[in-house]
Write a protein that holds these residues in place. Sequence first.
Motif, mmCIF file in Angstrom:
data_model
loop_
_atom_site.group_PDB
_atom_site.id
_atom_site.type_symbol
_atom_site.label_atom_id
_atom_site.label_comp_id
_atom_site.label_asym_id
_atom_site.label_seq_id
_atom_site.Cartn_x
_atom_site.Cartn_y
_atom_site.Cartn_z
ATOM 1 N N GLY A 111 -48.024 53.067 26.784
ATOM 2 C CA GLY A 111 -47.372 54.248 27.325
ATOM 3 C C GLY A 111 -48.212 54.989 28.348
ATOM 4 O O GLY A 111 -47.733 55.375 29.422
ATOM 5 N N GLN A 112 -49.487 55.176 28.037
ATOM 6 C CA GLN A 112 -50.355 55.907 28.950
ATOM 7 C C GLN A 112 -50.602 55.138 30.245
ATOM 8 O O GLN A 112 -50.645 55.724 31.328
ATOM 9 C CB GLN A 112 -51.689 56.221 28.271
ATOM 10 N N LEU A 121 -51.419 62.722 32.026
ATOM 11 C CA LEU A 121 -50.995 62.852 30.636
ATOM 12 C C LEU A 121 -50.807 64.317 30.254
ATOM 13 O O LEU A 121 -49.955 64.640 29.425
ATOM 14 C CB LEU A 121 -52.020 62.195 29.707
ATOM 15 N N SER A 122 -51.578 65.204 30.870
ATOM 16 C CA SER A 122 -51.432 66.629 30.559
ATOM 17 C C SER A 122 -50.037 67.121 30.942
ATOM 18 O O SER A 122 -49.415 67.890 30.197
ATOM 19 C CB SER A 122 -52.505 67.443 31.288
ATOM 20 N N ALA A 123 -49.527 66.667 32.094
ATOM 21 C CA ALA A 123 -48.174 67.055 32.513
ATOM 22 C C ALA A 123 -47.129 66.463 31.575
ATOM 23 O O ALA A 123 -46.152 67.125 31.206
ATOM 24 C CB ALA A 123 -47.921 66.589 33.947
ATOM 25 N N GLY A 138 -39.093 61.787 20.293
ATOM 26 C CA GLY A 138 -40.264 62.516 19.818
ATOM 27 C C GLY A 138 -41.344 61.590 19.284
ATOM 28 O O GLY A 138 -42.545 61.819 19.496
ATOM 29 N N ALA A 139 -40.927 60.538 18.597
ATOM 30 C CA ALA A 139 -41.898 59.576 18.072
ATOM 31 C C ALA A 139 -42.575 58.805 19.197
ATOM 32 O O ALA A 139 -43.778 58.516 19.139
ATOM 33 C CB ALA A 139 -41.203 58.613 17.104
ATOM 34 N N MET A 140 -41.803 58.471 20.236
ATOM 35 C CA MET A 140 -42.389 57.778 21.388
ATOM 36 C C MET A 140 -43.421 58.668 22.077
ATOM 37 O O MET A 140 -44.505 58.208 22.466
ATOM 38 C CB MET A 140 -41.288 57.386 22.374
ATOM 39 N N LEU A 141 -43.082 59.949 22.218
ATOM 40 C CA LEU A 141 -44.018 60.894 22.815
ATOM 41 C C LEU A 141 -45.281 61.010 21.967
ATOM 42 O O LEU A 141 -46.400 61.001 22.493
ATOM 43 C CB LEU A 141 -43.352 62.265 22.948
ATOM 44 N N VAL A 176 -49.164 60.634 23.197
ATOM 45 C CA VAL A 176 -50.045 61.806 23.204
ATOM 46 C C VAL A 176 -51.191 61.668 22.206
ATOM 47 O O VAL A 176 -52.337 62.027 22.514
ATOM 48 C CB VAL A 176 -49.229 63.083 22.911
ATOM 49 N N LEU A 177 -50.910 61.152 21.037
ATOM 50 C CA LEU A 177 -51.932 61.076 19.997
ATOM 51 C C LEU A 177 -52.919 59.931 20.201
ATOM 52 O O LEU A 177 -53.848 59.772 19.412
ATOM 53 C CB LEU A 177 -51.268 60.946 18.618
#
Length: 202
Positions: free
Chosen positions: A58-59, A69-71, A121-124, A128-129
């Motif tokens: 994803g990243q 990634l911050s945005a 939400g799980a994909m995000l 992020v994590l």
Amino acid sequence: MNDWISSFVFFFAVIDPVGTLPVFIAVTSRHAEWQKRKIAIIAVFVATAILLLFLVGGQYLLETIGVPLSAFQVAGGVVLFLFALTMIFGEGKPEQEMEIVQSGHETAIFPLAVPSIASPGAMLAAVVLTDNHRFDPIHQFRTATAMLAVLGIVLLLLLTARWIYRVIGDAGASIVSRVMGLILASVATTNVLVGLQQFFAV
């Protein structure tokens, strides 16, 4: 250990295993028991593959198209917050996805695997994590195990859905979804604040 628990709670909130039960029961209402087990396994397997794909790549996808990634974290936090509000004040996850089921899309892939288990939400959360700039490979591995633990719970709940749903019913599933929505709202707020801090610190 605290980081693992935080990741586990985050994934539990965005995936909402209990909220998936009414959807699963509606989807499989006309299937034999062995077919229900097969559908549960397929749905969790597909959702796991999708979330692992986001966790690993994803990243890199974001960096390829030039999105910091911050945005993404701020945007995702806003989306998660709005989603959490619908869980708290609007229709809960069971009611929303029951409408999808009633529209005729009765398969293990949709709406079970996506968007019920592998939700936006799980994909995000998977992206992020596991931020490569904030977390080392050991932390990312722990996050992956936390996610897989939640998916394991999802599979266990789906395989025992008939007995669990007899106990909690529609009201119980709706209450759990709203509690998870409150947790998700606080997590989403934290994501926005951290994302803003990182964006302006660059």
